[in-house]
Motif scaffolding. Structure first.
Motif, short mmCIF file in Angstrom:
data_model
loop_
_atom_site.label_atom_id
_atom_site.label_comp_id
_atom_site.label_asym_id
_atom_site.label_seq_id
_atom_site.Cartn_x
_atom_site.Cartn_y
_atom_site.Cartn_z
N HIS A 44 66.33 20.76 18.98
CA HIS A 44 65.68 19.46 18.82
C HIS A 44 66.69 18.39 18.41
CE1 HIS A 44 62.21 22.11 18.81
NE2 HIS A 44 61.42 21.04 19.07
N ALA A 45 67.77 18.38 19.21
CA ALA A 45 68.80 17.37 18.98
C ALA A 45 69.51 17.11 20.29
CB ALA A 45 69.79 17.83 17.92
N PHE A 46 70.11 15.92 20.39
CA PHE A 46 70.85 15.52 21.59
C PHE A 46 72.36 15.60 21.35
CE2 PHE A 46 66.85 13.30 22.65
CZ PHE A 46 66.66 13.82 23.92
N VAL A 90 64.69 16.63 28.17
CA VAL A 90 63.80 17.27 27.22
C VAL A 90 64.16 18.73 27.03
CG1 VAL A 90 61.41 18.00 26.83
CG2 VAL A 90 61.90 15.67 27.57
N GLY A 91 64.51 19.42 28.15
CA GLY A 91 64.94 20.82 28.03
C GLY A 91 66.22 20.96 27.23
N GLU A 119 63.10 10.50 40.34
CA GLU A 119 64.36 10.58 39.62
C GLU A 119 64.11 10.64 38.11
OE1 GLU A 119 63.69 8.66 42.06
OE2 GLU A 119 65.29 8.67 43.56
N LEU A 120 63.17 9.79 37.63
CA LEU A 120 62.87 9.77 36.21
C LEU A 120 62.25 11.08 35.75
CD1 LEU A 120 61.51 6.13 35.80
CD2 LEU A 120 63.60 7.06 34.79
N ASP A 121 61.37 11.65 36.57
CA ASP A 121 60.77 12.94 36.21
C ASP A 121 61.85 14.02 36.10
OD1 ASP A 121 58.28 11.83 36.12
OD2 ASP A 121 57.70 12.47 38.14
N GLN A 122 62.79 13.99 37.04
CA GLN A 122 63.85 14.99 37.02
C GLN A 122 64.74 14.84 35.78
OE1 GLN A 122 66.32 14.90 40.51
NE2 GLN A 122 67.55 16.68 39.90
N HIS A 128 58.87 12.33 25.10
CA HIS A 128 58.05 12.89 24.03
C HIS A 128 58.25 14.41 24.00
CE1 HIS A 128 55.85 9.12 23.43
NE2 HIS A 128 55.82 9.02 24.77
N VAL A 129 58.33 14.94 22.81
CA VAL A 129 58.40 16.39 22.61
C VAL A 129 57.36 16.74 21.56
CG1 VAL A 129 59.78 18.35 21.87
CG2 VAL A 129 60.81 16.54 23.27
#
Length: 451
Positions: free
Chosen positions: A62-64, A54-55, A45-48, A116-117
């Motif tokens: 580069h913003a949320f 991140v995508g 779940e965390l990987d998904q 991390h990006v």
């Protein structure tokens, strides 16, 4: 600090230190194991979520921005059953909160994942559901419970171990505590004191060695006291005679005839010989006796002594026999000192062998020791076994009255022993009543004094 206390402190330190390390390592292992279990329980779940967030972050420059407007848990098939919640924060700012659980609960009982990006930390993601909450509670409670149980058990173990360490320290030092009073009494001059030997280990051997040392000190003290008494006794007799003779001569008030001085001269000679013998004996015992060693044929030297004493032997109808079973009869010795030794042994053999007896001197190579062995065997009355260990002591006589009558002072054998020892050899006596006595001398073939 006593030895027992040192042992107790060492054992106690080891037990407490080892127990503490064991408890800490157990706690760390269990805690880390529960952390791994918690992380792997929701890894998919965390990987998904990580990939989607991140995508989204990259796609939005580069913003949320507007990340709160998306339904991030909508694709989870078990979202209702598990009551899932997520929280996305950046520093102190909450970027996303989805689900019914409050933020504090999500942070405390949820699973954390750092996003991390390009190698830079951009946010922290918390994932929460009821199963994760239960696992987190278990991760928090289990190590704590185990540490409490281990702590109690460790305390009991340490207490029992400290009791055992105290018993061991007391047990190991018990022989020393029994030995210390004996050592103190020995230090106060109570020579001959014996310590109890309670075991056969190193402590037992120490006690045995102490007892032997104490006995030797007692014997040395007795020898010292006897030496003073014997020297005083030996000096008193000739001095009394000299004084009596001089008093008598003074009282007569007559011209002194030369023959009247002969008894005084004899006693002075006796005194001079006594002092000289004591001086030689003290030098030999102190390892300061000067020796002029040179190769000496013992067969020749003993033949000369035999010829010298032949008249005395003939006077008692004694046979003096000299034989050799070896051709190696030359040894490095001081001829003067060795002559004194064997002259004394010859004279004693002749003196205590009855008329018609035999004195046999034999030379042979002693295989076990690799030395020249010289035996002086007589057919005299022999010496009682109880006297043999003391024959070579100063002023020791097996027959006090006879020795004094015949002029002996009890120093001859003591001097003989020290002279032989100074040459690196040995001397011993063997005797049987009614069968005679044998003095056995061993002299080395090589001079080891400089090695």
């Amino acid at each position: 600090m006593s030895v027992g206390r040192k042992i107790f402190i060492v054992l106690s330190s080891f037990i407490i230190g080892f127990s503490t390390i064991f408890v800490l390592l157990t706690y760390i292992v269990i805690r880390d194991s529960m952390d791994v279990m918690l992380q792997t329980s929701r890894e998919e779940e965390l990987d998904q979520l990580q990939d989607r967030l991140v995508g989204y972050y990259v796609k939005n420059g580069h913003a949320f921005r507007a990340v709160q407007d998306q339904a991030w848990l909508a694709d989870s098939p078990r979202s209702e059953d598990r009551q899932e919640s997520i929280l996305l924060v950046s520093g102190e700012q909450t970027l996303l909160h989805e689900g019914e659980a409050v933020e504090q609960l999500i942070k405390r009982l949820g699973v954390k994942r750092t996003l991390h990006v390009e190698g830079e930390t951009v946010a922290e993601l918390y994932y929460y559901d009821t199963d994760v909450a239960n696992l987190t509670k278990l991760r928090i409670g289990t190590p704590t419970s185990i540490i409490i149980l281990l702590g109690v058990g460790t305390i009991l173990f340490v207490l029992l171990s400290l009791g055992a360490a105290y018993w061991i320290s007391r047990r190991l030092t018990a022989p020393l505590r029994k030995l210390v009073p004996a050592i103190e009494r020995l230090g106060q001059g109570e020579y001959g004191i014996q310590a109890p030997v309670t075991s056969e280990d190193e402590y037992g051997r120490v006690a045995v060695a102490f007892n032997g040392m104490s006995s030797k000190l007692e014997q040395s003290e007795m020898v010292r006291r006897n030496l003073v008494a014997d020297v005083a006794h030996e000096l008193r007799t000739p001095l009394t005679i000299v004084r009596g003779k001089l008093d008598l001569l003074q009282q007569n008030r007559q011209p002194i005839e030369p023959e009247l001085l002969l008894p005084i001269q004899d006693e002075l000679i006796r005194l001079t010989r006594l002092v000289g013998d004591l001086h030689q004996l003290s030098l030999a015992e102190a390892k300061q006796l000067p020796l002029v060693r040179k190769p000496t044929d013992m067969l020749v030297l003993l033949s000369q002594i035999r010829e010298r004493l032949e008249p005395e032997a003939e006077a008692k109808n004694l046979a003096l026999r000299l034989t050799s079973a070896t051709k190696r009869t030359s040894v490095p010795v001081d001829p003067s000192r060795i002559t004194q030794v064997f002259l004394n042994l010859f004279v004693n053999a002749i003196r205590y062998t009855p008329h018609g007896g035999l004195v046999h001197v034999s030379l042979l190579e002693d295989s076990p020791s690799g030395m020249l062995r010289i035996d002086i065997r007589d057919t005299g009355t022999g010496i009682e076994e109880e006297h043999l260990p003391y024959l070579f002591n100063r002023f020791y006589r097996t027959d006090e009255a006879r020795a004094r009558h015949q002029g002996g002072m009890g120093l001859g054998l003591a001097i003989a022993k020290e002279f032989i020892v100074s040459h690196g050899g040995t001397i011993q006596a063997e005797s049987k009543l009614g069968q005679g006595t044998t003095f056995r001398v061993r002299l080395p073939y090589h001079d080891h004094s400089d090695q």
